[in-house]
Every structure is written in structure tokens, then in C-alpha cells.
Design an enzyme around this catalytic site. Structure first.
Site, PDB file in Angstrom:
ATOM      1  N   HIS A 146       0.947  -1.197   0.117  1.00 13.11           N
ATOM      2  CA  HIS A 146       0.131   0.211  -0.012  1.00 13.11           C
ATOM      3  C   HIS A 146       0.889   1.357   0.008  1.00 13.11           C
ATOM      4  O   HIS A 146       0.203   2.392   0.007  1.00 13.11           O
ATOM      5  CB  HIS A 146      -1.071  -0.159   1.126  1.00 13.11           C
ATOM      6  CG  HIS A 146      -0.584   0.365   2.526  1.00 13.11           C
ATOM      7  ND1 HIS A 146      -0.088  -0.708   3.596  1.00 13.11           N
ATOM      8  CD2 HIS A 146      -0.201   1.650   3.120  1.00 13.11           C
ATOM      9  CE1 HIS A 146       0.393   0.057   4.476  1.00 13.11           C
ATOM     10  NE2 HIS A 146       0.293   1.215   4.493  1.00 13.11           N
ATOM     11  N   ASP A 199       0.222  -7.601   1.260  1.00 13.82           N
ATOM     12  CA  ASP A 199       0.591  -6.193   1.377  1.00 13.82           C
ATOM     13  C   ASP A 199       2.173  -5.984   1.252  1.00 13.82           C
ATOM     14  O   ASP A 199       2.651  -5.878   2.241  1.00 13.82           O
ATOM     15  CB  ASP A 199       0.075  -5.345   2.871  1.00 13.82           C
ATOM     16  CG  ASP A 199       0.168  -3.942   2.900  1.00 13.82           C
ATOM     17  OD1 ASP A 199       0.448  -3.391   1.619  1.00 13.82           O
ATOM     18  OD2 ASP A 199       0.283  -3.247   3.746  1.00 13.82           O
ATOM     19  N   SER A 259       4.592   2.241   8.073  1.00 15.27           N
ATOM     20  CA  SER A 259       4.347   1.304   6.927  1.00 15.27           C
ATOM     21  C   SER A 259       5.328   0.611   6.247  1.00 15.27           C
ATOM     22  O   SER A 259       6.133   1.846   5.849  1.00 15.27           O
ATOM     23  CB  SER A 259       3.108   1.568   6.029  1.00 15.27           C
ATOM     24  OG  SER A 259       2.062   1.415   6.744  1.00 15.27           O
ATOM     25  N   GLY A 260       5.361  -0.418   5.914  1.00 14.14           N
ATOM     26  CA  GLY A 260       6.295  -0.891   5.217  1.00 14.14           C
ATOM     27  C   GLY A 260       7.670  -1.211   5.819  1.00 14.14           C
ATOM     28  O   GLY A 260       8.662  -1.811   5.252  1.00 14.14           O
ATOM     29  N   GLY A 262       2.750   6.104   8.906  1.00 20.74           N
ATOM     30  CA  GLY A 262       4.266   6.651   8.343  1.00 20.74           C
ATOM     31  C   GLY A 262       5.284   5.368   8.683  1.00 20.74           C
ATOM     32  O   GLY A 262       6.384   5.484   8.284  1.00 20.74           O
TER      33      GLY A 262
HETATM   34  N1  ARG Z   1      -0.814   1.917   7.461  1.00 25.06           N
HETATM   35  C1  ARG Z   1      -0.041   2.525   7.937  1.00 25.06           C
HETATM   36  C2  ARG Z   1       0.937   3.339   7.507  1.00 25.06           C
HETATM   37  O1  ARG Z   1       0.798   3.511   6.145  1.00 25.06           O
HETATM   38  C3  ARG Z   1       0.547   1.742   9.259  1.00 25.06           C
HETATM   39  C4  ARG Z   1      -0.535   1.498  10.249  1.00 25.06           C
HETATM   40  C5  ARG Z   1      -0.025   0.487  11.299  1.00 25.06           C
HETATM   41  N2  ARG Z   1      -0.925   0.429  12.447  1.00 25.06           N
HETATM   42  C6  ARG Z   1      -0.836   0.036  13.667  1.00 25.06           C
HETATM   43  N3  ARG Z   1      -1.690   0.036  14.377  1.00 25.06           N
HETATM   44  N4  ARG Z   1       0.157  -0.674  13.834  1.00 25.06           N
HETATM   45  O2  ARG Z   1       2.010   3.823   7.930  1.00 25.06           O
END
Ligand code: ARG
Length: 648
Positions: free
Chosen positions: A450, A498, A596-597, A594
Site C-alpha cells: 500500500h 501487502d 508502514s512498509g 508513516g
Molecule cells: N498503514 C499505516 C501506514 O501506512 C501503518 C499503520 C500501522 N498501524 C498500527 N496500528 N500498527 O503507515
């Protein structure tokens, strides 16, 4: 979803940019203070202290507190979690914290027992001393010591020991170095002789620091903004999940005192302070030593007082606290429960840009020649000419702990961490951080699916800790191609498969150069046990900053049993085997927007393997809503097929 995103970004811009500016301005003021000089009594600064103490809810006096040790409600609450998160329960790896000794027990519900060193207790020695229960120290801070009764009260002047409940203004005289105590209504003021300063005139004329203040051993115990520093052995600091005595590289200057120090490579001495229920830190009101021409300054230990004399009527403990730490489960978040995130459980397919990065597009970083290192672990990807010599080996740890359980990463401690940055295609705009990523080969970065934004130009920054600064250690490399998993799918509930690979620009299979600060993580080759402690890192949102952290933070999370996480009150059936949960079911430590990944790495045979990629979660740090991570072991063949297809 997109409208929400837009709203979120606007919110960040309006609310948080001024906050960031304020912090910068404050720094500036600090220097202005220094220029104004010292040596007077700080009348303005002391005004209202007494009232502040009286009004501080933290000091609400609880009658009867301190008399018995039986009431351990909060502590016993966490035991269920330990059981839940470590259903296996054997002695290898040692589940007992704080050097507890593990003993295998056959045929019991839990298959082990921990023999805990004093004053730790609990199934896994996770409970710290109970001594510092709320209200025990009246209007004073409770500090931990290693001998019975394991605590001491440090009264807030003018409150008096031993219980810090009654006060007396100038009797005995709290002012040091011949300072004159003046009664001022409810409060007192010390009028210091020339050259002395500080609330108790305890800071001498030679009290100054050199360089970054690592060697500073002076007695300043107030921050730039006049907050009184907490003792380094304060129970409150530990309660917030920070253990100065265990976490900092340079512990020499720390002790049972509240003097400013720089144990962690900050730019100058600093200390923790408490604001209501929050643990904060700030740099201190310390003076830089003048550098006499032709001489190398040495820094000082000035004044007539012993370091522990600062709260004059208090008795200083003679022992340094042991390696005390608080149960991992009550560690608050790297991240915040209060963050505004989309209300559904779905992740944001596009993370809002976080912090503007390097002012100019930095060019390639200095090339460093690969450092040969020992071969201890066979990387699961086939080594080729473009491979780094090793994977999963971080720099020896210099861990830096700060507030909210988020640990500031020290140089080289997470050398595979990538900042994935984007800008609109072919625009002149700056690149901004959007996601994390993990370097797995010289030319390959793993990230979350994503995070891929087809309409954007992408670059990765490696070897970086601070997003705002151009660091000599960093390598900035363009992304040549992004390969999104063919079955990547996003619903309003979850994100499936993902994962994406970024192929970096380079020549002859060399893109990133191995250095002390840039290394690859290994790919995992086995499932790891539930309850295992692993590490997450990123520049994502924190309790302090919704825009994300400028400095790379890391935190420990536990792998959570898949069936448990798929229970209806957690994530239910949206969870599939392309993902897993990690974190703390009680809430607290978590990844967030932030991050993510970015990597979730675990130790396998002493090397770090990238076991998960930050993917999604229902907000951040909430109870029963742990972070969800892409299960890298599920994608090993996919990763190999993509990376080998190109390198072959
Ligand atoms: N989707 C988020 C991103 O793009 C990461 C979210 C992770 N959330 C969590 N509760 N661990 O950075």
C-alpha cells in the site's frame, strides 16, 4: 477515504507545523538566555512553584498510602498478558526478565518458574518494586533504591521529609553556597552570592559543559524552561517504560541524582521532567564553557556541594539503582492512542506525507567500501555479486531511550531501515517521507504494497536517522521499479498480500553500498514462536507528534498468536495467513501511520531477520488492536522469484 485523508493532512498542517516551529523557537530562546548571563536569583522563574506543587494532581495525597504492600492491583493485571502472549512457556529463551533464573517445571499449566532477583516479582519477574505506589511520597517524587524498602522520597521544596506533606519555608535554609533565603508569601527565594545560580544557589560559577556535554558532571537540574529535572532513578521514569540505567550508552554520569547529563549523544545535557502524568525531556539550562584560546576545555565538577545535595533536606541514597526496569507491558506507546486516524480498521493506502526531507535533493552519499564481516548466518537469498557481505548484523548497540517507550535508534542499530520518499512525478517538489522499507539486497528494498503510489517518483534514503538533516552516513538512491504483489488487495477491513519490492538504480548490481550504517536484513527461513520479542522501527506518528518523528524510533513488540488475534473482539476473520499481529494486547507500544512498509525484525541465530512489514491496524496503540504485519515467510518464493529474475 480520500476526503478523510485530505482532512487529516490539513489537520496536521494547521495544528502541528506551528508546534514544530515552537520547539525550534524555544531552542533559540535557550541561547538567548545564555547570552543574558547568570548569577542572579531567578525570581521570575520561581514564581508560582508552591502553587504548582499544590495544584499538581500527581501529588494528590492518598491517605493511608505507603503503609502496606499488599495492594498490587495494577501489577497483577499484567500477568494474564504474559500468559497469553507466551503460551509455550519454556526456559529457552529465558522468559524471566531482570535476570530472573528460569526453572523448567513438568506437567504444569506454565512449564517454567522464575526465581526473581529482589525487588522484582511476577510470573516473569516483570513487576518492579511496589514501593512507589501513588501518594506514597506526598508532595515529592519517589525514587528507587536497591536496598530495603527500595524507595526514597525526594520532597519538592519547600515540602519537608520524611513524608513531604508539611512544608517549612526558610527553616532549615534550603539555599546553598551562602545563599540567603527570603520568604515570599507561600514560597521562598534564594538570593545567591555572585556567580551562583539555580533554585538553591547550587550551581557554581564554573559549572559549564564542553562540546556536547557528554563529560558534564555539574549540578544544573533544571531544563531550559525551568522544569525541575526528575531523578535518574525516579520511579516515574521507569513506570513510563524508560530505564536510563539500562538504556544509555554512557551511564557514567547517571546516578541517584537529578542533574542534567548527556548519556546518549544529544547535542547538550538534558533531563527528564514530569508534567502532570506525562514524562517529557528537554535540554537544560546549562552554560557552555568558554574556550580559552590555545587551551582544550575540560569541563568541571564545581560548587561546594556533593551532587546528591541538591534537595538539601533529603538524604541521598548511597547506592545506584540496579538494572531496574518496568514490565514491558506497561511501556507506553511509541505511538499514540490519541492519533487521529481513519475510523475504519483499514490502513491508509496512501500515508500522508510526513516530514519534509532534505532541503536539496541530496546527491549520492559518500561511497564506503564494503566491510568484510564474519559469516555466521546463511542468508536465504542466493548470494550474487550485488549481495552485501552479511545480512542482519546491526552495529553494536548504543540504545537511546526517550519518552513514550519509543527508543531513539542509534547510528547503525537498524541499518536496513529505509525511508521511502515520494514526490509528484517529474515535479520540482521535494521528496517527502511516506513509508518505511527494508533493505534486503544491495538493489532491493521490501516495503508494504500500500506504499506504492504509481503517480509518484520514488527514492529511498538509507543509513539515515534524522529526516530533517542531511547526514554524512546516508545514501539516497532512486527507485527504478516498484513491483507490487499480484494479489495485493485492499478492503475497508484489511489489506491482503501487502508487500512490494523496490528495485533501486545502480550499476553492475551495486546500488546501496554496505557501510556501518547501511546493511541488509536477512530473510527469515522459519516461523517464529508466539510471544517472541521482536523489534519495529520507523519515523511514523508518535504520541508527541502526529506528523511523525524526525528521529528514527524503535520499540519492542511481541508476536501474537494468530488464533488469538483472529478472535472476534480483536480482528476477527479479516486476518489471514498473509499477515500476523504483533504488539501488546493491552495497548501501548505499536507502529503507526508513516511506519508502514518498515521492518519488524526478530533475532534468528543471532542475526536479524525481517519477519514482518508494518501493514495496518485499527488506529494505533489501542487495547486489543495490535499492529498487523505482512507475514514475510509467506512471500519468500515470491521475493526470490522477483529478485532473481532480474539479477540473473
Ligand atoms: N498503514 C499505516 C501506514 O501506512 C501503518 C499503520 C500501522 N498501524 C498500527 N496500528 N500498527 O503507515
Amino acid at each position: 477515504m480520500n476526503l478523510k485523508l485530505l482532512f487529516f493532512c490539513l489537520f496536521l498542517a494547521v495544528l502541528l507545523i506551528p508546534a514544530e516551529l515552537k520547539r525550534k523557537k524555544k531552542k533559540h530562546d535557550h541561547h538567548a538566555d545564555e547570552l543574558r548571563g547568570h548569577g542572579h536569583h531567578n525570581r521570575d522563574k520561581k514564581r508560582g512553584r508552591f502553587e504548582d506543587i499544590i495544584n499538581d494532581i500527581f501529588f494528590t495525597i492518598t491517605d493511608g498510602a505507603g503503609d502496606n504492600d499488599d495492594d498490587d492491583d495494577d501489577e497483577s493485571n499484567s500477568d494474564w498478558l504474559f500468559e497469553l502472549q507466551e503460551p509455550e512457556g519454556h526456559c529457552d529463551p529465558n522468559p524471566c526478565l531482570h535476570n530472573g533464573v528460569c526453572e523448567e517445571k513438568e506437567g504444569r499449566k506454565r512449564n517454567f518458574e522464575c526465581d526473581c532477583p529482589k525487588p522484582f516479582e511476577g510470573k516473569k519477574c516483570q513487576r518492579g518494586p511496589k514501593a512507589c505506589r501513588r501518594g506514597r511520597c506526598g508532595r515529592g517524587e519517589c525514587v528507587l533504591i536497591s536496598t530495603f524498602p527500595y524507595y526514597e522520597c525526594k520532597c519538592k521544596a519547600p515540602f519537608q521529609p520524611p513524608h513531604c506533606r508539611s512544608y517549612s519555608l526558610c527553616e532549615p535554609n534550603p539555599c546553598r553556597n551562602g545563599g540567603k533565603c527570603v520568604n515570599e508569601g507561600n514560597d521562598f527565594d534564594c538570593q545567591c552570592p555572585a556567580g551562583f545560580r539555580g533554585r538553591f544557589c547550587h550551581v557554581g560559577p564554573d559549572d559549564c559543559y564542553v562540546g556536547d556535554g557528554e563529560s558534564y558532571r555539574g549540578t544544573v537540574s533544571e531544563t531550559d524552561d525551568d522544569h525541575e529535572c526528575l531523578y535518574w532513578n525516579s520511579h516515574f521514569i521507569l513506570e513510563k517504560g524508560v530505564d536510563p540505567f539500562n538504556s544509555f550508552e554512557d551511564k557514567d554520569g547517571l546516578g541517584p541524582h537529578n542533574f542534567c547529563r548527556n548519556p546518549d549523544g544529544e547535542s547538550m545535557p538534558w533531563c527528564f521532567y514530569r508534567k502532570g502524568p506525562s514524562l517529557l525531556w528537554d535540554t537544560c539550562n546549562v552554560t557552555e564553557c568558554p574556550v580559552p584560546t590555545g587551551e582544550t576545555p575540560t569541563g568541571i565538577v564545581p560548587t561546594d556541594i556533593a551532587p546528591t545535595d541538591i534537595a538539601p533536606a533529603d538524604i541521598a541514597p548511597t547506592v545506584i539503582v540496579p538494572a531496574v526496569i518496568v514490565p514491558a507491558v506497561i511501556v507506553p506507546a511509541v505511538i499514540v492512542p490519541t492519533i487521529i486516524v481513519p475510523t475504519d480498521t483499514a490502513p491508509q493506502p496512501e500515508t500522508p506525507p510526513i516530514v519534509p526531507v532534505n532541503p536539496e535533493d541530496p546527491t549520492q552519499a559518500p561511497k564506503t567500501s564494503p566491510t568484510p564481516t564474519k559469516e555466521t548466518f546463511v542468508p536465504t537469498a542466493t548470494p550474487g555479486p550485488q549481495q552485501f557481505a552479511t545480512c542482519g548484523e546491526a552495529q553494536p548497540k548504543k540504545k537511546i531511550t526517550r519518552i513514550f517507550g519509543g527508543l531513539k535508534v542509534s547510528p547503525g542499530a537498524v541499518p536496513w531501515q529505509v525511508s521511502l520518499q515520494v514526490k509528484p512525478k517529474n515535479s520540482n517538489q521535494r521528496f517527502t517521507h511516506t513509508c518505511g522499507g527494508v533493505l534486503i539486497e544491495s538493489c532491493w528494498v521490501l516495503t508494504a504494497g500500500h506504499c506504492i503510489q504509481p503517480m509518484k517518483n520514488m527514492q529511498v534514503v538509507l543509513g539515515s536517522l534524522s529526516l530533517n538533516d542531511v547526514e554524512p552516513t546516508e545514501q539516497v538512491i532512486k527507485v527504478q521499479e516498484a513491483i507490487l504483489h499480484e494479489n495485493y488487495r485492499e478492503t475497508s477491513q484489511a489489506v491482503y498480500n501487502d508487500i512490494a519490492l523496490l528495485r533501486l538504480e545502480g550499476t553492475d548490481g551495486v546500488c546501496a553500498n554496505e557501510s556501518q550504517f547501511v546493511k541488509t536484513a536477512c530473510l527469515p527461513d522459519a516461523q517464529l514462536p508466539d510471544g517472541m520479542e521482536c523489534k519495529i522501527s520507523g519515523w511514523g506518528a508518535t504520541e508527541e507528534s502526529l506528523t511523525g518523528s524526525n528521529h528514527l524510533l524503535e520499540a519492542n513488540v511481541m508476536l501474537i498468536n494468530q488464533e488469538k488475534c483472529a478472535e472476534p473482539d480483536i480482528y476477527g476473520r479479516v486476518l489471514d495467513n498473509t499477515m500476523f499481529c504483533a504488539g501488546h494486547l493491552m495497548g501501548g507500544v505499536d507502529s503507526c501511520q508513516g511506519d508502514s512498509g518498515g521492518p519488524l525484525t526478530c533475532e534468528q541465530n543471532t542475526n536479524s531477520v525481517v519477519y514482518g512489514l508494518v501493514s495496518w491496524g485499527d488506529k494505533c496503540g489501542r487495547k486489543n488492536k495490535p499492529g498487523v504485519y505482512t507475514r514475510v515467510t509467506h512471500f519468500l518464493d515470491w521475493i526470490r522469484s522477483k529478485t532473481q529474475a532480474v539479477s540473473a
